[in-house]
Design a protein around this motif. Sequence first.
Motif, PDB file in Angstrom:
ATOM      1  N   GLN A 107     -11.675  -8.742  21.143  1.00  0.00           N
ATOM      2  CA  GLN A 107     -11.792  -8.838  19.689  1.00  0.00           C
ATOM      3  C   GLN A 107     -10.539  -9.461  19.072  1.00  0.00           C
ATOM      4  O   GLN A 107     -10.631 -10.284  18.155  1.00  0.00           O
ATOM      5  N   LYS A 108      -9.367  -9.073  19.568  1.00  0.00           N
ATOM      6  CA  LYS A 108      -8.122  -9.673  19.076  1.00  0.00           C
ATOM      7  C   LYS A 108      -8.106 -11.175  19.350  1.00  0.00           C
ATOM      8  O   LYS A 108      -7.720 -11.974  18.491  1.00  0.00           O
ATOM      9  N   TYR A 109      -8.525 -11.529  20.555  1.00  0.00           N
ATOM     10  CA  TYR A 109      -8.551 -12.947  20.924  1.00  0.00           C
ATOM     11  C   TYR A 109      -9.526 -13.714  20.031  1.00  0.00           C
ATOM     12  O   TYR A 109      -9.212 -14.808  19.551  1.00  0.00           O
ATOM     13  N   LEU A 110     -10.693 -13.130  19.794  1.00  0.00           N
ATOM     14  CA  LEU A 110     -11.715 -13.794  18.995  1.00  0.00           C
ATOM     15  C   LEU A 110     -11.232 -14.041  17.567  1.00  0.00           C
ATOM     16  O   LEU A 110     -11.423 -15.130  17.007  1.00  0.00           O
ATOM     17  N   LEU A 111     -10.587 -13.054  16.966  1.00  0.00           N
ATOM     18  CA  LEU A 111     -10.064 -13.214  15.610  1.00  0.00           C
ATOM     19  C   LEU A 111      -8.995 -14.302  15.560  1.00  0.00           C
ATOM     20  O   LEU A 111      -8.923 -15.081  14.601  1.00  0.00           O
ATOM     21  N   ASN A 112      -8.178 -14.359  16.599  1.00  0.00           N
ATOM     22  CA  ASN A 112      -7.144 -15.392  16.657  1.00  0.00           C
ATOM     23  C   ASN A 112      -7.759 -16.781  16.726  1.00  0.00           C
ATOM     24  O   ASN A 112      -7.290 -17.721  16.075  1.00  0.00           O
ATOM     25  N   ARG A 113      -8.846 -16.915  17.480  1.00  0.00           N
ATOM     26  CA  ARG A 113      -9.500 -18.219  17.615  1.00  0.00           C
ATOM     27  C   ARG A 113     -10.185 -18.638  16.312  1.00  0.00           C
ATOM     28  O   ARG A 113     -10.173 -19.818  15.947  1.00  0.00           O
ATOM     29  N   ILE A 114     -10.791 -17.676  15.622  1.00  0.00           N
ATOM     30  CA  ILE A 114     -11.426 -18.003  14.346  1.00  0.00           C
ATOM     31  C   ILE A 114     -10.380 -18.496  13.350  1.00  0.00           C
ATOM     32  O   ILE A 114     -10.599 -19.469  12.620  1.00  0.00           O
ATOM     33  N   GLU A 115      -9.238 -17.828  13.335  1.00  0.00           N
ATOM     34  CA  GLU A 115      -8.163 -18.252  12.433  1.00  0.00           C
ATOM     35  C   GLU A 115      -7.673 -19.654  12.790  1.00  0.00           C
ATOM     36  O   GLU A 115      -7.425 -20.483  11.910  1.00  0.00           O
ATOM     37  N   LEU A 116      -7.554 -19.942  14.091  1.00  0.00           N
ATOM     38  CA  LEU A 116      -7.110 -21.270  14.511  1.00  0.00           C
ATOM     39  C   LEU A 116      -8.134 -22.334  14.136  1.00  0.00           C
ATOM     40  O   LEU A 116      -7.765 -23.448  13.748  1.00  0.00           O
ATOM     41  N   TRP A 117      -9.420 -22.007  14.238  1.00  0.00           N
ATOM     42  CA  TRP A 117     -10.467 -22.944  13.811  1.00  0.00           C
ATOM     43  C   TRP A 117     -10.295 -23.300  12.333  1.00  0.00           C
ATOM     44  O   TRP A 117     -10.356 -24.476  11.952  1.00  0.00           O
ATOM     45  N   LEU A 118     -10.060 -22.293  11.503  1.00  0.00           N
ATOM     46  CA  LEU A 118      -9.860 -22.538  10.073  1.00  0.00           C
ATOM     47  C   LEU A 118      -8.594 -23.362   9.831  1.00  0.00           C
ATOM     48  O   LEU A 118      -8.574 -24.258   8.978  1.00  0.00           O
ATOM     49  N   PHE A 119      -7.551 -23.075  10.598  1.00  0.00           N
ATOM     50  CA  PHE A 119      -6.295 -23.804  10.434  1.00  0.00           C
ATOM     51  C   PHE A 119      -6.456 -25.278  10.807  1.00  0.00           C
ATOM     52  O   PHE A 119      -5.973 -26.168  10.095  1.00  0.00           O
ATOM     53  N   THR A 120      -7.139 -25.557  11.924  1.00  0.00           N
ATOM     54  CA  THR A 120      -7.336 -26.952  12.327  1.00  0.00           C
ATOM     55  C   THR A 120      -8.225 -27.692  11.333  1.00  0.00           C
ATOM     56  O   THR A 120      -8.037 -28.890  11.091  1.00  0.00           O
ATOM     57  N   THR A 121      -9.181 -26.971  10.732  1.00  0.00           N
ATOM     58  CA  THR A 121     -10.020 -27.586   9.703  1.00  0.00           C
ATOM     59  C   THR A 121      -9.177 -27.977   8.492  1.00  0.00           C
ATOM     60  O   THR A 121      -9.335 -29.072   7.928  1.00  0.00           O
ATOM     61  N   LEU A 122      -8.258 -27.094   8.102  1.00  0.00           N
ATOM     62  CA  LEU A 122      -7.344 -27.411   7.002  1.00  0.00           C
ATOM     63  C   LEU A 122      -6.435 -28.583   7.365  1.00  0.00           C
ATOM     64  O   LEU A 122      -6.130 -29.428   6.519  1.00  0.00           O
ATOM     65  N   GLN A 123      -6.014 -28.621   8.624  1.00  0.00           N
ATOM     66  CA  GLN A 123      -5.155 -29.717   9.069  1.00  0.00           C
ATOM     67  C   GLN A 123      -5.853 -31.064   8.929  1.00  0.00           C
ATOM     68  O   GLN A 123      -5.256 -32.057   8.523  1.00  0.00           O
ATOM     69  N   ASN A 124      -7.119 -31.095   9.290  1.00  0.00           N
ATOM     70  CA  ASN A 124      -7.875 -32.344   9.159  1.00  0.00           C
ATOM     71  C   ASN A 124      -7.929 -32.801   7.705  1.00  0.00           C
ATOM     72  O   ASN A 124      -7.820 -33.996   7.406  1.00  0.00           O
ATOM     73  N   THR A 126      -5.796 -31.832   5.182  1.00  0.00           N
ATOM     74  CA  THR A 126      -4.478 -32.021   4.582  1.00  0.00           C
ATOM     75  C   THR A 126      -3.738 -33.224   5.152  1.00  0.00           C
ATOM     76  O   THR A 126      -3.137 -34.007   4.410  1.00  0.00           O
ATOM     77  N   CYS A 127      -3.801 -33.363   6.474  1.00  0.00           N
ATOM     78  CA  CYS A 127      -2.989 -34.381   7.144  1.00  0.00           C
ATOM     79  C   CYS A 127      -3.810 -35.518   7.745  1.00  0.00           C
ATOM     80  O   CYS A 127      -3.244 -36.423   8.367  1.00  0.00           O
ATOM     81  N   GLY A 128      -5.131 -35.453   7.591  1.00  0.00           N
ATOM     82  CA  GLY A 128      -5.952 -36.485   8.217  1.00  0.00           C
ATOM     83  C   GLY A 128      -5.883 -36.420   9.727  1.00  0.00           C
ATOM     84  O   GLY A 128      -5.969 -37.445  10.413  1.00  0.00           O
TER      85      GLY A 128
END
Length: 226
Positions: A107-124, A126-128
């Motif tokens: 569960q900890k791992y899964l939450l971390n991955r969901i957060e990273l998915w959201l972060f990479t989406t923001l990166q796309n 914000t930074c192209g």
Amino acid sequence: MVTLNRYLLAGLITLAILGVVFGAVLLLDDWRVSGINKDLEDLSIQSESNRVLFFYNQVFDPAENPRFCELANSSATLRSNQGDLLFAKLENYEGASFFGSYRILRQKYLLNRIELWLFTTLQNKTCGSNFVPVLFFYESTVDCPECLVQGNILEELRNQCPNVKIFALSVDEEIDLVPLIQSQFNVSTVPSLVVDNQFVFESLTTKEEILRNIKCEEVIAKRIVV
């Protein structure tokens, strides 16, 4: 009496051996769980760093400092790669475990991955950035042969296209965010994929089908000049 003593001695020796084996298995499980926890702590530190970068983005304009996007992209890539290695370790350890409990770790791992998915989406946005997120919905507690096949296909895709980031989301974990994401993309079956947050595939999907919908930055082998 001599025969009885021999049987008693043999029984005691057998119990002692079983006790040693049982203790060794417990120690091995504890060592594996401790190792996974340490890896999760490292990912959590990187996660905190990503959150700080997100707040930095809210205060300052990233366009004014090119270093921001460079740092954010390298951080997301490192975190994604380490997460992929941890997922493989978690799957292997849990499959070989006799007594260790891995539910909380998953569960900890899964939450971390969901957060990273959201972060990479923001990166796309914000930074192209050129990250291609792929959400992979699967079942882990029931027999799902197609899920295993789909996982192998995605592994091949990730090795071929380093800019593709795989986020495996187990639908049978007790995490409310997973059904929320499923409803966001109208996903109801497994295995299912959401590619680049827009293309939904609700069945076993080939690598070729995915490649037709994304931009793959393939690994270029370096030529050695003698």
